[in-house]
Each structure stands twice: as structure tokens, then as C-alpha cells.
Design an enzyme around this catalytic site. Structure first.
Site, PDB file in Angstrom:
ATOM      1  N   LYS A  15     -26.290  27.161  43.359  1.00 46.21           N
ATOM      2  CA  LYS A  15     -27.673  27.592  43.562  1.00 46.21           C
ATOM      3  C   LYS A  15     -28.213  28.385  42.367  1.00 46.21           C
ATOM      4  CE  LYS A  15     -26.962  30.098  47.240  1.00 46.21           C
ATOM      5  NZ  LYS A  15     -25.543  29.977  47.591  1.00 46.21           N
TER       6      LYS A  15
ATOM      7  N   ARG B 144     -30.545  33.441  54.605  1.00 48.38           N
ATOM      8  CA  ARG B 144     -29.149  33.142  54.915  1.00 48.38           C
ATOM      9  C   ARG B 144     -28.886  33.243  56.413  1.00 48.38           C
ATOM     10  NH1 ARG B 144     -26.821  34.565  49.629  1.00 48.38           N
ATOM     11  NH2 ARG B 144     -24.607  34.087  49.588  1.00 48.38           N
TER      12      ARG B 144
ATOM     13  N   ARG C  54     -15.294  31.310  38.114  1.00 46.04           N
ATOM     14  CA  ARG C  54     -16.645  31.779  37.793  1.00 46.04           C
ATOM     15  C   ARG C  54     -16.636  33.085  36.994  1.00 46.04           C
ATOM     16  NH1 ARG C  54     -21.480  32.021  42.032  1.00 46.04           N
ATOM     17  NH2 ARG C  54     -20.312  33.633  43.127  1.00 46.04           N
TER      18      ARG C  54
ATOM     19  N   ARG D  97     -16.998  38.540  39.275  1.00 46.86           N
ATOM     20  CA  ARG D  97     -17.571  39.326  40.364  1.00 46.86           C
ATOM     21  C   ARG D  97     -16.483  39.815  41.313  1.00 46.86           C
ATOM     22  NH1 ARG D  97     -22.411  35.869  42.735  1.00 46.86           N
ATOM     23  NH2 ARG D  97     -21.377  36.601  44.623  1.00 46.86           N
TER      24      ARG D  97
ATOM     25  N   ARG E 124     -16.569  34.280  53.230  1.00 46.49           N
ATOM     26  CA  ARG E 124     -17.928  33.859  52.865  1.00 46.49           C
ATOM     27  C   ARG E 124     -18.209  32.447  53.375  1.00 46.49           C
ATOM     28  NH1 ARG E 124     -17.290  34.980  46.728  1.00 46.49           N
ATOM     29  NH2 ARG E 124     -19.388  34.234  46.317  1.00 46.49           N
TER      30      ARG E 124
END
Ligand code: ADP
Ligand code: ZN
Length: 207
Positions: A13, A88, A122, A152, A163
Site C-alpha cells: 500500500k 481498517r 522491509r 520498523r 497483524r
């Protein structure tokens, strides 16, 4: 044009949103980024959000919705925005209906195996927010601005599983909520290929 990008964590996204912003002159609003900014600045919202984010839980709707409302009411959103990471949950989507007209919803479809693979690689630029993956980029500094990259806090396998569960339970029902404006795009391919599909789709919708 006001657009929503839907998709599981690591569906791409944020990466797509950043490219689409350049193509169409929209403003990108990422609630995840807004929370991380609040954490960096040590605000009350940031302190609260961190306790949820570190566990991979959703920040409570009341907090998220009021932060989003404030952001969307600013002048720079008048010419259109792309929402990445909001809504969300169904209550978030219902609140959004009251304050903005959403023209298109794009859902990025990525199989869970691919999501797990993307998770560990990531890296994010500490200054400009550019997103990289170690599978395609091995430098430790940003190609755009030279700042150090970081991983992160919530990008680890334990948090990821939570998640993904939260996504299935709270966010996936939005696919039905937006059935009348929904466009599904294959997000399992490269960032460039995903970007091209989304761009073409939006160009078609603009006509
Ligand atoms: P990703 O999509 O990669 O999981 P984000 O940066 O969008 O990451 O979000 C990171 C975290 O921030 C989420 O796991 C959640 O805790 C919090 N968050 C972001 N957006 C929302 C939202 N709309 N509602 C509740 N929590 C949110
Ligand atoms: Zn950078």
C-alpha cells in the site's frame, strides 16, 4: 479524486501510494506514518499508539478517527487524497463516509506466503520514508536522500502473525463494505508492475 488503498500488511500500500501521489498530484495520508510521527515527537497520541502498534493491534478507533479527521480537514486535501492504512475497521469506514466522498477503492491482493517473505526484508528511510526491501536493495542508506534505513519495530514474525489476524478479522470485511467501488489488483508482482496496474485503473476511472 479521493482513493482508498486496502490490503494486508506488506501488500505494498505505502509503496504504491507514494508513486500514485506523483502521477496524479494527490496527497498521501498514511495513518501508520501519522502515528510514527506522533511517536517520534513524543505526543500523547504517540505514546498511546505505540503500545498497540508494538503488539500489532489496532489503535482504538476513537483516537485514529479524530487524528484522521484533523488531517483530512486541512487545505491540502481539497484536490484529492489517497488513504493508505485507513480505514481498517467498519466503524472507521462509516465515519469516513460522513466526512468525505470516496471515488475508488483499490484492494491489493497478495498471498500470505509472499507477505511473510516480504516482512523480514522491509527497510524504511528514517528521513523521507521511502520503502525498500533487502531482497532487491542491499545498501544501508536511502537512494533518494542518503539517510540511514531502519527496520520498523513491528516488522518481525511474532507481530506479523498478529497483524495478519487483526487484518482478517477487522479489515477484510471492508471488501464487502466497499463492494460498489471496489477494484482488486494483483499485488504479488513487482512494485513497478503493481504501480502500473493501479495507475491504468485510475486513469480509466478518471474518464
Ligand atoms: P502495515 O500496513 O505495514 O501493517 P501501517 O504503517 O499502515 O503498517 O500500520 C502500522 C500500525 O499502526 C498498525 O499495525 C496499527 O497498530 C496502527 N494503525 C495504522 N493505521 C491504523 C488504523 N487505521 N486504525 C488503527 N490502527 C492503525
Ligand atoms: Zn530517504
Amino acid at each position: 479524486m479521493n482513493i482508498i488503498l486496502l490490503g494486508a500488511p506488506f501488500s505494498g500500500k505505502g509503496t504504491v501510494a507514494r508513486k500514485i501521489v506523483d502521477d496524479f498530484g494527490l496527497i498521501q495520508i498514511s495513518t501508520g506514518d501519522l502515528f510514527r510521527e506522533n511517536i517520534k515527537n513524543g505526543t500523547e497520541v504517540g505514546l498511546l499508539a505505540k503500545t498497540y502498534m508494538d503488539k500489532g493491534e489496532l489503535v482504538p478507533d476513537s483516537v485514529t478517527i479524530s487524528m484522521l479527521k484533523e488531517r483530512i480537514s486541512r487545505e491540502d486535501c481539497k484536490n484529492g487524497f489517497i488513504l493508505d492504512g485507513f480505514p481498517r475497521s467498519i466503524p472507521q469506514a462509516q465515519e469516513l463516509e460522513k466526512i468525505a466522498k470516496i471515488d475508488a477503492v483499490i484492494a491489493l491482493d497478495v498471498p500470505f506466503d509472499e507477505i511473510r517473505r516480504r516482512c523480514l526484508g522491509r527497510r524504511v528511510c528514517s528521513k523521507c520514508g521511502e520503502i525498500y526491501n533487502t531482497s532487491t536493495y542491499s545498501e544501508s542508506t536511502c537512494a533518494k536522500c542518503g539517510s540511514p534505513l531502519f527496520q520498523r519495530n513491528d516488522d518481525n514474525l511474532e507481530t506479523l502473525n498478529n497483524r495478519l489476524e487483526v487484518y482478517e478479522k477487522m479489515t477484510a470485511p471492508l471488501i464487502n463494505f466497499y463492494a460498489d467501488r471496489l477494484n482488486v489488483v494483483d499485488g504479488s508482482v513487482s512494485p513497478e508492475a503493481t504501480h502500473m496496474s493501479v495507475k491504468k485503473l485510475l486513469e480509466g476511472l478518471k474518464k
